[in-house]
Design an enzyme around this catalytic site. Structure first.
Site: not given
Ligand code: DGL
Length: 277
Positions: A14-15, A46-47, A77-79, A155, A187-189
């Site tokens: 993930d990011s 990443y967003g 990570c969805n992004t 984070e 978003c997985t966060h």
């Molecule tokens: N966990 C990432 C997701 O699912 C977060 C992306 C990010 O870092 O902005 O999109």
């Protein structure tokens, strides 16, 4: 190189630490599997990055994981999924399981016909997401809510301060005001903020996290390939980060629920160093 050994590990990234919400479901679904996790926290979020940077990071991390001879990769990570999953599937000849915001189940279960999707701006503006909306959004009003700042709060390990609550409130309340009875965590966060989201949304709003479905899909893919571990012992977890080590150890330990070792992602896999720090 295609790995066909059922006792090989599964690589997850993930990011940052958000993908631990997916790792947690994978652990629940597949207790004997060995799991490798890369938190690209040095480059999170990443967003707000360009497609080019996100794709480079996804490819670099997958190269690193492939060096550990995994039997499958999970893009937690969805992004990164939205931007890079097709490239990963083209470049790497092993199963790549990825995220999809749960628009389909949400559209099926909403009673008010209004669904709110919480995700990064990158995810919501991607063509993969537009296709999802076109496929499942016809009879339902789907409200898209980018949530800048939420990934950063997770984070920092700040899951419940007043600052985090205010941000969540700012994103969730307008969706409720427009009649949403179902919220998609895209978003997985965000599953780590579920208690705060639940407190704001109240008990009657459904909150959908696709992580468990992703873990089941991973099981299905491994089963199909004859790649499920036959071991009866509990599996292990190994962690790497591109961010500061001490911070990562404390944070991953907090979110995973035990103290653990985190290793530095080797420098050849941090090619864009400096971009995000
Ligand atoms: N966990 C990432 C997701 O699912 C977060 C992306 C990010 O870092 O902005 O999109």
């Amino acid at each position: 190189m295609l790995v066909t050994n059922p006792e090989s590990p599964i690589g997850v990234f993930d990011s940052g630490v958000g993908g631990l919400s997916v790792l947690r479901e994978i652990r629940r679904e597949l207790p004997s599997e060995h799991l490798l996790y890369v938190a690209d926290s040095g480059y999170a979020p990443y967003g707000d990055k360009s497609d080019e940077i996100i794709e480079k990071r996804a490819v670099a991390i997958t190269h690193f994981l492939v060096g550990q001879s995994p039997k499958a990769i999970v893009v937690a990570c969805n992004t990164a999924t939205g931007v890079a999953v097709e490239t990963l599937r083209r470049q790497f000849s092993l199963p790549v399981v990825a995220m999809e915001p749960a628009v389909k189940p949400a559209a099926r279960q909403t009673k008010s016909a209004v669904v709110g999707v919480l995700a990064t701006s990158q995810t919501l503006s991607g063509s993969k997401f537009s296709r999802l909306l076109a496929a499942y959004g016809a009879d339902v009003r789907i409200l898209l809510q980018p949530c800048p700042g939420l990934v950063e709060q997770v984070e920092k390990g700040d899951l419940s301060s007043q600052e985090t609550r205010s941000l969540v409130e700012q994103y969730v309340v307008p969706l409720l005001d427009k009649g949403a009875d179902t919220l998609v965590l895209g978003c997985t966060h965000y599953p780590f903020l579920s208690p705060v989201i639940r407190a704001i949304a109240g008990p009657s709003v459904a909150i959908i996290d696709p992580s468990a479905a992703v873990a089941r899909e991973l099981r299905r893919r491994l089963q199909m390939g004859g790649l499920l571990s036959q071991d009866t012992q509990p599996g292990t977890e190994r962690f790497w980060t591109s961010g500061p080590l001490a911070t990562a150890e404390a944070l991953i330990g907090q979110l995973w629920g035990r103290s653990l070792d985190v290793q530095a992602l080797p420098s050849p896999f941090c090619l864009e160093q400096g971009l995000a720090r």
